[in-house]
Design a protein around this motif. Sequence first.
Motif, PDB file in Angstrom:
ATOM      1  N   SER A  10       0.653  -1.500   0.017  1.00 41.74           N
ATOM      2  CA  SER A  10      -0.098   0.218   0.053  1.00 41.74           C
ATOM      3  C   SER A  10       1.071   1.759   0.340  1.00 41.74           C
ATOM      4  N   PHE A  11       0.108   2.529  -0.357  1.00 41.00           N
ATOM      5  CA  PHE A  11       0.958   3.874  -1.136  1.00 41.00           C
ATOM      6  C   PHE A  11       1.682   3.811   0.679  1.00 41.00           C
ATOM      7  N   SER A  44      -4.310  -3.691  -2.336  1.00 37.79           N
ATOM      8  CA  SER A  44      -3.117  -2.546  -2.649  1.00 37.79           C
ATOM      9  C   SER A  44      -3.808  -2.154  -3.727  1.00 37.79           C
ATOM     10  N   THR A  45      -4.548  -1.075  -3.472  1.00 43.30           N
ATOM     11  CA  THR A  45      -5.577  -0.504  -5.481  1.00 43.30           C
ATOM     12  C   THR A  45      -4.205   0.663  -5.871  1.00 43.30           C
ATOM     13  N   ASP A  78     -12.603  -4.188   2.474  1.00 39.64           N
ATOM     14  CA  ASP A  78     -12.704  -2.893   1.368  1.00 39.64           C
ATOM     15  C   ASP A  78     -11.945  -4.679   0.354  1.00 39.64           C
ATOM     16  N   ASN A  97     -16.747  -2.974   1.263  1.00 40.85           N
ATOM     17  CA  ASN A  97     -16.042  -1.203   0.365  1.00 40.85           C
ATOM     18  C   ASN A  97     -15.884  -2.386  -0.274  1.00 40.85           C
ATOM     19  N   ASP A 167     -19.337   6.823  -3.498  1.00 40.69           N
ATOM     20  CA  ASP A 167     -17.944   7.273  -2.318  1.00 40.69           C
ATOM     21  C   ASP A 167     -17.731   8.066  -4.223  1.00 40.69           C
ATOM     22  N   GLY A 199     -12.425   9.735   1.061  1.00 32.09           N
ATOM     23  CA  GLY A 199     -11.418   8.938   1.123  1.00 32.09           C
ATOM     24  C   GLY A 199      -9.960   9.752   0.509  1.00 32.09           C
ATOM     25  N   LYS A 203      -3.143  11.201   0.073  1.00 27.81           N
ATOM     26  CA  LYS A 203      -2.965  10.781  -1.290  1.00 27.81           C
ATOM     27  C   LYS A 203      -1.925  11.773  -1.574  1.00 27.81           C
ATOM     28  N   ARG A 237     -12.809   8.223   5.370  1.00 33.11           N
ATOM     29  CA  ARG A 237     -11.869   6.893   5.200  1.00 33.11           C
ATOM     30  C   ARG A 237     -10.083   7.914   5.723  1.00 33.11           C
ATOM     31  N   HIS A 239      -6.320   7.306   7.766  1.00 31.26           N
ATOM     32  CA  HIS A 239      -5.520   6.553   8.177  1.00 31.26           C
ATOM     33  C   HIS A 239      -4.998   7.466   9.398  1.00 31.26           C
TER      34      HIS A 239
HETATM   35  N1  HH2 Z   1      -8.655   4.872  -1.023  1.00 32.95           N
HETATM   36  C1  HH2 Z   1      -7.787   3.580  -1.235  1.00 32.95           C
HETATM   37  C2  HH2 Z   1      -8.464   2.293  -1.311  1.00 32.95           C
HETATM   38  N2  HH2 Z   1      -9.748   2.022  -1.117  1.00 32.95           N
HETATM   39  N3  HH2 Z   1     -12.356   3.184  -1.148  1.00 32.95           N
HETATM   40  C3  HH2 Z   1     -13.263   3.527  -0.757  1.00 32.95           C
HETATM   41  N4  HH2 Z   1     -14.093   3.344  -0.898  1.00 32.95           N
HETATM   42  N5  HH2 Z   1     -12.356   5.223  -1.062  1.00 32.95           N
HETATM   43  C4  HH2 Z   1     -11.194   5.389  -1.178  1.00 32.95           C
HETATM   44  O1  HH2 Z   1     -10.941   6.549  -1.576  1.00 32.95           O
HETATM   45  C5  HH2 Z   1     -10.309   4.850  -1.327  1.00 32.95           C
HETATM   46  C6  HH2 Z   1     -10.878   3.047  -0.861  1.00 32.95           C
HETATM   47  C7  HH2 Z   1      -6.621   3.983  -1.534  1.00 32.95           C
HETATM   48  O2  HH2 Z   1      -5.719   4.363  -0.011  1.00 32.95           O
HETATM   49  P1  HH2 Z   1      -5.457   3.231   0.561  1.00 32.95           P
HETATM   50  O3  HH2 Z   1      -5.930   2.236   1.358  1.00 32.95           O
HETATM   51  O4  HH2 Z   1      -4.404   4.129   1.513  1.00 32.95           O
HETATM   52  O5  HH2 Z   1      -3.995   2.880  -0.581  1.00 32.95           O
HETATM   53  P2  HH2 Z   1      -3.589   1.380  -1.017  1.00 32.95           P
HETATM   54  O6  HH2 Z   1      -4.615   1.237  -2.102  1.00 32.95           O
HETATM   55  O7  HH2 Z   1      -2.237   1.639  -1.856  1.00 32.95           O
HETATM   56  O8  HH2 Z   1      -3.976   0.279  -0.121  1.00 32.95           O
END
Ligand code: HH2
Length: 270
Positions: A10-11, A44-45, A78, A97, A167, A199, A203, A237, A239
């Motif tokens: 994850s970033f 991770s997204t 998620d 999510n 979202d 969220g 970012k 959402r 951290h």
């Molecule tokens: N952003 C991320 C992941 N899931 N879900 C929703 N509903 N809205 C968001 O903006 C959103 C999300 C990306 O953030 P993060 O989980 O911190 O990073 P990564 O995807 O690298 O795990």
Amino acid sequence: MGVVNVTTDSFSDGGRYVEADMAVRHAFRLVEEGADIVDIGAESTRPGAGAVSQEEEIDRLLPILRALRNERIPVSVDTMKPGVMRMAIDEGASLINDINALRAQGAVEAVAGSGAGVCLMHMRGNPATMQDSPAYADVIAEVRQFLAGRVAAAEAGGVARERISIDPGFGFGKTAEHNMCILRELKEIGALGLPVTFGASRKSTLGAVTGRPVGERVCGSVAAALLAVERGAAIVRVHDVAPTRDAIAVWLAMSGQAMKSTSELIRGMQ
Ligand code: HH2
């Protein structure tokens, strides 16, 4: 909503909570800091992040869901995968999510048969390609149209409207300018008549604005979350739960409003 990333890449926190006991401890810490929901993700997204198989995602999530199951903590999972959604719901998750807004085959059905809430997020393309020159004629209109379509698909598939949150997907297939427009016009997303989740935490758009690396974006993240709440977001959402909670508490107190509990919102969805 506090974020627990059970990922290596994850970033902002990749690798920190990949062991189940560390993830569980982090979830408890977020609740102590004031989170009403913990959002647990095992893939991770981040643009260019490696794909995680369904089996791996389940292996990462299962011990955490089991550890939190009897703790009365509303848990969100998620994920984009219907098989993971079904497992999560069976293991007591209150919310799914889905950054892919239930577009995977079988995803609507996986959620429809349950009492869980669902967050439908806008994303242009997929995580691997979404930041390749995203372009919109009118980003707000297109995000709204997409979300309205996904809400209709979910409702047609048997997901009650009361269980749905939307979202706009800050950072998902959008330039910094698009992201800023989304935050500026967030009320237009809320005008669809459903609770909005937002969220922006840590970012890169916040890095572009402040010139700060990911580890130094707490203040920028708090400012964005507060603006989102002020513009009607029901769930943010984040951290960094404690500073976000403080900022929202001060804003609410100064404007003569009481703090709303999102766990009530989630219970209401069930
Ligand atoms: N952003 C991320 C992941 N899931 N879900 C929703 N509903 N809205 C968001 O903006 C959103 C999300 C990306 O953030 P993060 O989980 O911190 O990073 P990564 O995807 O690298 O795990």
